[in-house]
Design an enzyme around this catalytic site. Structure first.
Site, PDB file in Angstrom:
ATOM      1  N   GLY A  35    -136.814 -43.262 -85.108  1.00 19.56           N
ATOM      2  CA  GLY A  35    -137.114 -44.612 -85.593  1.00 19.56           C
ATOM      3  C   GLY A  35    -137.418 -44.682 -87.072  1.00 19.56           C
ATOM      4  CD  GLU A  48    -128.275 -48.225 -97.143  1.00 15.63           C
ATOM      5  OE1 GLU A  48    -127.360 -47.607 -97.700  1.00 15.63           O
ATOM      6  OE2 GLU A  48    -129.007 -49.044 -97.731  1.00 15.63           O
ATOM      7  CG  HIS A 104    -131.889 -43.213 -88.933  1.00 16.72           C
ATOM      8  ND1 HIS A 104    -132.926 -43.588 -89.746  1.00 16.72           N
ATOM      9  CD2 HIS A 104    -132.289 -42.067 -88.325  1.00 16.72           C
ATOM     10  CE1 HIS A 104    -133.921 -42.724 -89.634  1.00 16.72           C
ATOM     11  NE2 HIS A 104    -133.562 -41.781 -88.790  1.00 16.72           N
ATOM     12  CD  GLN A 152    -133.047 -32.390 -85.734  1.00 12.16           C
ATOM     13  OE1 GLN A 152    -134.259 -32.377 -85.677  1.00 12.16           O
ATOM     14  NE2 GLN A 152    -132.366 -33.497 -85.989  1.00 12.16           N
ATOM     15  CB  SER A 204    -138.464 -42.022 -91.267  1.00 12.42           C
ATOM     16  OG  SER A 204    -137.228 -42.136 -90.618  1.00 12.42           O
TER      17      SER A 204
END
Ligand code: AMP
Length: 280
Positions: free
Chosen positions: A28, A32, A34, A151, A184
């Site tokens: 969340g 941009e 995401h 990741q 984020s």
């Protein structure tokens, strides 16, 4: 856009649209970066599912978890406007109804470096939640940003090793105009820290240019560390992008190098990286 909150509803959606779904898992506070994953997913799949779940088990520092930005209304609006088909927004209890899981997926020699070195349990938390989301949704493709290169690397490996049919798609890192990697966490930067943070990508770009000219790991690393001298650096390394092996002065040059850093600016941990091909 349909909004659901239970795993059962997610499974039912999966059964209906199986193998036509592109999936974008997130925590969340969308930006941009995401949305670039969403766009890519829309271009390649009939249905696009986004999840928003700030996964507590991947935070090794409870304070970092508490401070993680949350922007539910903003996120819903952004995804609605982007034309996403389904948003999965579960509560913590929905996911961990039986307490924190004790089962672990581990790659000790890949998780002990870069972002894993100082964040015990972080990637175990990431892999398990992604594993479970894949089990419930069984998407045809799942989209991850190369901003979180390690990741992406670990998820790709897990998907292969556990024989998920989901294709793992790596998407380019999206930057602000001045070069700062979108994150984020950037909303937590004071304006002075925000200005200072531009130095992170600048250091990476300088190091990459010097490597392109000299093909020297030592020269690129020295410059990177020198340019990051005013930051609190967690790591600043050159690695083999295909194995994550950290490169030393005398390591034979691999085909593709990941120049990656994690720094703390004004109490906010930021990561960034660039990829560079060797020419020798
Ligand atoms: P997060 O919400 O930070 O867990 O990120 C969700 C997904 O978005 C991950 O696959 C990230 O790698 C990706 N992502 C986050 N920031 C960026 C960015 N600046 N550019 C590209 N992808 C990103």
């Amino acid at each position: 856009m349909e909004v659901i909150t239970t795993r059962q509803a997610l499974r039912e959606y999966a059964a209906r649209y199986s193998q036509r779904i592109g999936f974008v898992p997130t925590m969340g506070s969308l930006h941009e970066g995401h949305l670039s994953l969403v766009e890519r997913a829309q271009a390649q799949n009939e249905k696009v599912v986004v999840s928003i779940f700030v996964n507590p088990t991947q935070f090794n520092d409870p304070e970092d978890f508490e401070k993680y930005p949350v922007a539910k209304a903003h996120d819903k609006e952004l995804l609605e406007r982007a034309g996403v088909d389904l948003l999965f927004m579960p509560s913590r209890d929905e996911i961990y109804s039986e307490g924190n899981p004790t089962i672990r997926i581990e790659y000790p020699h890949l998780m002990d470096k870069l972002c894993g070195a100082k964040r015990a349990g972080h990637f175990e938390g990431v892999l398990l939640i992604v594993h479970n989301l894949f089990m419930w949704l069984n998407p045809a493709r799942a989209y991850f940003g190369l901003k979180d290169y390690q990741q992406f690397f670990l998820i790709q490996k897990m998907a292969r090793d556990l024989e998920f049919t989901t294709e793992i798609v790596g998407c380019p890192l999206v930057r602000e105009k001045d070069g700062l990697a979108m994150s984020s966490r950037n909303v937590r930067l004071s304006s002075a820290a925000r200005q200072q943070a531009v130095g992170i990508s600048q250091a990476l770009f300088s190091s990459r240019s010097l490597f392109q000219k000299t093909q020297s790991v030592k020269a690129a690393l020295d410059l990177l560390r020198q340019e990051l001298a005013r930051f609190e650096v967690e790591y600043a390394t050159l690695s083999n992008a295909e194995t994550l092996e950290i490169l030393e002065e005398k390591t034979p040059l691999p085909k593709k190098i990941l120049i990656a850093v994690a720094v703390v600016v004004d109490g906010v941990r930021l990561i960034d990286n660039v990829l560079v091909e060797t020419t020798l």
